[in-house]
Design a protein around this motif. Structure first.
Motif, PDB file in Angstrom:
ATOM      1  N   GLY A  69      52.849  48.687  61.151  1.00  0.00           N
ATOM      2  CA  GLY A  69      53.457  49.864  60.014  1.00  0.00           C
ATOM      3  C   GLY A  69      55.156  50.711  59.313  1.00  0.00           C
ATOM      4  O   GLY A  69      55.321  50.350  60.707  1.00  0.00           O
ATOM      5  N   ASP A  70      55.818  50.946  58.852  1.00  0.00           N
ATOM      6  CA  ASP A  70      56.516  51.498  58.286  1.00  0.00           C
ATOM      7  C   ASP A  70      57.053  52.343  57.139  1.00  0.00           C
ATOM      8  O   ASP A  70      57.569  53.172  56.861  1.00  0.00           O
ATOM      9  CB  ASP A  70      56.967  50.096  57.306  1.00  0.00           C
ATOM     10  CG  ASP A  70      56.566  50.027  56.462  1.00  0.00           C
ATOM     11  OD1 ASP A  70      55.596  50.786  55.613  1.00  0.00           O
ATOM     12  OD2 ASP A  70      56.750  49.166  55.632  1.00  0.00           O
ATOM     13  N   GLY A  71      55.388  53.165  56.932  1.00  0.00           N
ATOM     14  CA  GLY A  71      55.426  54.315  56.667  1.00  0.00           C
ATOM     15  C   GLY A  71      55.114  54.358  55.161  1.00  0.00           C
ATOM     16  O   GLY A  71      54.780  55.081  54.383  1.00  0.00           O
ATOM     17  N   GLU A  72      56.118  53.283  54.718  1.00  0.00           N
ATOM     18  CA  GLU A  72      55.439  53.468  52.976  1.00  0.00           C
ATOM     19  C   GLU A  72      54.039  52.525  52.444  1.00  0.00           C
ATOM     20  O   GLU A  72      53.774  52.866  51.423  1.00  0.00           O
ATOM     21  CB  GLU A  72      56.582  51.846  52.317  1.00  0.00           C
ATOM     22  CG  GLU A  72      57.985  52.393  52.993  1.00  0.00           C
ATOM     23  CD  GLU A  72      58.747  52.240  52.214  1.00  0.00           C
ATOM     24  OE1 GLU A  72      59.545  52.866  51.526  1.00  0.00           O
ATOM     25  OE2 GLU A  72      58.956  50.511  52.013  1.00  0.00           O
ATOM     26  N   GLN A  73      53.219  51.987  53.620  1.00  0.00           N
ATOM     27  CA  GLN A  73      52.842  51.740  53.512  1.00  0.00           C
ATOM     28  C   GLN A  73      51.285  52.054  54.053  1.00  0.00           C
ATOM     29  O   GLN A  73      52.037  52.000  54.907  1.00  0.00           O
ATOM     30  CB  GLN A  73      52.571  49.547  53.474  1.00  0.00           C
ATOM     31  CG  GLN A  73      51.239  49.027  53.204  1.00  0.00           C
ATOM     32  CD  GLN A  73      51.958  47.345  52.637  1.00  0.00           C
ATOM     33  OE1 GLN A  73      51.737  46.960  53.528  1.00  0.00           O
ATOM     34  NE2 GLN A  73      50.786  47.015  51.516  1.00  0.00           N
ATOM     35  N   VAL A  74      50.148  52.469  53.688  1.00  0.00           N
ATOM     36  CA  VAL A  74      49.653  52.964  54.166  1.00  0.00           C
ATOM     37  C   VAL A  74      48.303  52.094  55.034  1.00  0.00           C
ATOM     38  O   VAL A  74      47.996  50.394  54.354  1.00  0.00           O
ATOM     39  CB  VAL A  74      49.141  53.802  54.067  1.00  0.00           C
ATOM     40  CG1 VAL A  74      47.341  54.617  54.453  1.00  0.00           C
ATOM     41  CG2 VAL A  74      49.437  54.960  52.959  1.00  0.00           C
ATOM     42  N   ILE A  75      47.420  52.330  56.306  1.00  0.00           N
ATOM     43  CA  ILE A  75      46.530  51.253  56.429  1.00  0.00           C
ATOM     44  C   ILE A  75      45.949  52.173  56.237  1.00  0.00           C
ATOM     45  O   ILE A  75      44.848  53.114  57.056  1.00  0.00           O
ATOM     46  CB  ILE A  75      46.619  51.156  58.026  1.00  0.00           C
ATOM     47  CG1 ILE A  75      49.031  50.601  58.575  1.00  0.00           C
ATOM     48  CG2 ILE A  75      46.391  50.600  59.082  1.00  0.00           C
ATOM     49  CD1 ILE A  75      48.981  50.528  59.597  1.00  0.00           C
ATOM     50  N   ASN A  76      44.605  51.511  55.459  1.00  0.00           N
ATOM     51  CA  ASN A  76      43.621  52.217  55.102  1.00  0.00           C
ATOM     52  C   ASN A  76      42.645  52.318  55.890  1.00  0.00           C
ATOM     53  O   ASN A  76      42.414  51.126  57.000  1.00  0.00           O
ATOM     54  CB  ASN A  76      42.866  51.512  53.452  1.00  0.00           C
ATOM     55  CG  ASN A  76      44.301  51.301  52.538  1.00  0.00           C
ATOM     56  OD1 ASN A  76      44.173  53.013  52.054  1.00  0.00           O
ATOM     57  ND2 ASN A  76      44.114  50.397  51.848  1.00  0.00           N
ATOM     58  N   GLU A  77      41.313  53.412  56.103  1.00  0.00           N
ATOM     59  CA  GLU A  77      40.650  53.228  56.693  1.00  0.00           C
ATOM     60  C   GLU A  77      39.629  51.923  56.733  1.00  0.00           C
ATOM     61  O   GLU A  77      39.129  51.901  57.722  1.00  0.00           O
ATOM     62  CB  GLU A  77      39.226  54.941  56.181  1.00  0.00           C
ATOM     63  CG  GLU A  77      38.458  55.117  57.549  1.00  0.00           C
ATOM     64  CD  GLU A  77      37.859  55.591  57.289  1.00  0.00           C
ATOM     65  OE1 GLU A  77      36.916  56.674  57.347  1.00  0.00           O
ATOM     66  OE2 GLU A  77      38.402  56.970  55.683  1.00  0.00           O
ATOM     67  N   GLN A  78      39.571  52.033  55.088  1.00  0.00           N
ATOM     68  CA  GLN A  78      38.792  50.194  55.819  1.00  0.00           C
ATOM     69  C   GLN A  78      38.855  48.769  55.819  1.00  0.00           C
ATOM     70  O   GLN A  78      38.723  47.884  56.441  1.00  0.00           O
ATOM     71  CB  GLN A  78      37.722  50.223  53.989  1.00  0.00           C
ATOM     72  CG  GLN A  78      37.083  51.230  53.413  1.00  0.00           C
ATOM     73  CD  GLN A  78      38.465  52.150  53.216  1.00  0.00           C
ATOM     74  OE1 GLN A  78      39.257  52.522  52.750  1.00  0.00           O
ATOM     75  NE2 GLN A  78      37.275  53.277  53.052  1.00  0.00           N
ATOM     76  N   SER A  79      40.502  49.246  56.183  1.00  0.00           N
ATOM     77  CA  SER A  79      40.689  48.411  56.703  1.00  0.00           C
ATOM     78  C   SER A  79      41.469  47.652  58.254  1.00  0.00           C
ATOM     79  O   SER A  79      42.474  47.147  58.834  1.00  0.00           O
ATOM     80  CB  SER A  79      42.356  48.217  56.335  1.00  0.00           C
ATOM     81  OG  SER A  79      42.283  47.702  55.059  1.00  0.00           O
TER      82      SER A  79
END
Length: 367
Positions: A69-79
């Protein structure tokens, strides 16, 4: 064609080439010499960049490794896929008596009417992998868990206690490998933490109670919640990390799921304590800072876990000043600074945050 002129041209070209070679060789030698002197001066005054994997901001250092994680890209719940192995973790034989001591001490405290920790069923992290989708390279995470309990966690936290041979769990199990590859009995903790941003653009900051088991009295996230086998697993199904964080938000801040937008920013490991975690940001739709104070005054379920709630303008300069203030610089939990920094990146973008943070560090005389 005049042969003599051709020969003269070749000779002239050779002489010019020789002169240019000598000139550039001297020039390059001079540049290398200057660079060498500059490097030696940097080394002498400690100016070379320090290779640090854990989060740091100027003089503020946290033993927190951002695994994904880098703050810019969200880690989606489905992922996020969570898999549970149903065989519980086992302590090494030498540490089993330590756990018996933990249990006996908590029972003694309970009998004496003192504050005691309940042996809640939790999870240990036994595996973590990340892959990327083919289209946009967004992260897909697989987290593998095994059953554990809180007393096993308290036992495993005695990382610097000596065995009979004089070694410690830290020396024997942590030092020889990376934080991602330590035995699962040392990973008996997974916590979720969130940065809550109010509708009037205030960051919620809380001070942990002196009665909590981990990092008491420190300034930390807006809300946090540990992964629980009893509360977060439906029967034998795997827990949902987003739901764990939603539970923490409603229990500690009395904010319902419909009142905010929740995003997962990163997975982390506290390398000093070998504690896993997930960092979230929650943007409130309508609730202001004043609304949260009003709700807290009427009571929240887990109010005892925090002694104080404060607010800071959620912009780069004020947050950086807050993180680096002399009153708080050495009183942060390991999760607070990296969480708030990634939350800033999520709202304003990495380039903007880094530029503004650098300006503020120079203004404070810290860079």
């Amino acid at each position: 064609m005049d042969v003599s002129s051709g020969v003269a041209g070749l000779v002239l070209g050779a002489l010019m080439g020789l002169l240019l070679t000598v000139f550039f060789e001297d020039y390059l030698k001079d540049r290398r010499s200057r660079v060498g002197r500059r490097v030696r001066r940097l080394v002498a005054r400690g100016g070379l960049p320090e290779q640090r994997a854990e989060f740091h901001l100027g003089p503020l250092k946290c033993p927190m490794l951002i695994v994904e994680g880098d703050g810019e890209q969200v880690i989606n719940e489905q992922s996020v896929r969570v898999v549970v192995d149903h065989d519980p973790v086992e302590l090494p034989a030498e540490m089993v008596p330590w756990r018996d001591e933990v249990a006996a001490e908590q029972e003694r405290r309970r009998a004496a009417g003192e504050h005691a920790f309940w042996n809640g069923p939790n999870y240990a992290v036994s595996g973590f992998t990340v892959s990327r989708t083919a289209l946009d390279e967004s992260p897909e995470v697989a987290l593998r868990l095994r059953p554990a309990d809180y007393y096993t966690f308290l036992t495993a936290q005695q990382l610097d206690r000596e065995f009979a041979d004089g070694t410690t769990p830290r020396e024997r199990y942590l030092a020889p490998t990376t934080p991602l590859d330590v035995p699962d009995f040392l990973n008996c903790s997974f916590g979720t933490n969130v940065a809550v941003i109010t509708a009037d653009n205030l960051l919620v900051v809380q001070q942990r109670s002196t009665r909590v088991g981990s990092q008491p009295g420190t300034w930390s996230s807006s809300a946090n919640e540990a992964l629980s086998r009893q509360l977060d697993s439906r029967g034998r199904s795997a827990p949902n990390l987003y739901d764990v964080m939603r539970r923490g938000i409603v229990e500690e801040l009395a904010i319902e799921e419909t009142e905010y937008h929740l995003e997962l920013l990163a997975f982390t490991i506290d390398t000093r304590r070998q504690q896993w975690g997930a960092l979230f940001v929650a943007f409130l739709h309508d609730l202001t800072g004043a609304d949260l104070v009003e709700r807290r005054s009427k009571g929240v379920a887990d109010k005892w876990e925090h002694d104080r709630m404060e607010f800071e303008a959620f912009e780069v300069a004020p947050v950086v000043r807050m993180l680096l203030s002399p009153q708080r610089r050495d009183r942060w939990s390991s999760v607070g600074p990296p969480l708030f920094y990634l939350a800033l990146i999520r709202k304003y973008g990495r380039a903007h945050v880094e530029r503004r943070a650098a300006v503020e560090l120079r203004r404070l005389g810290l860079k």
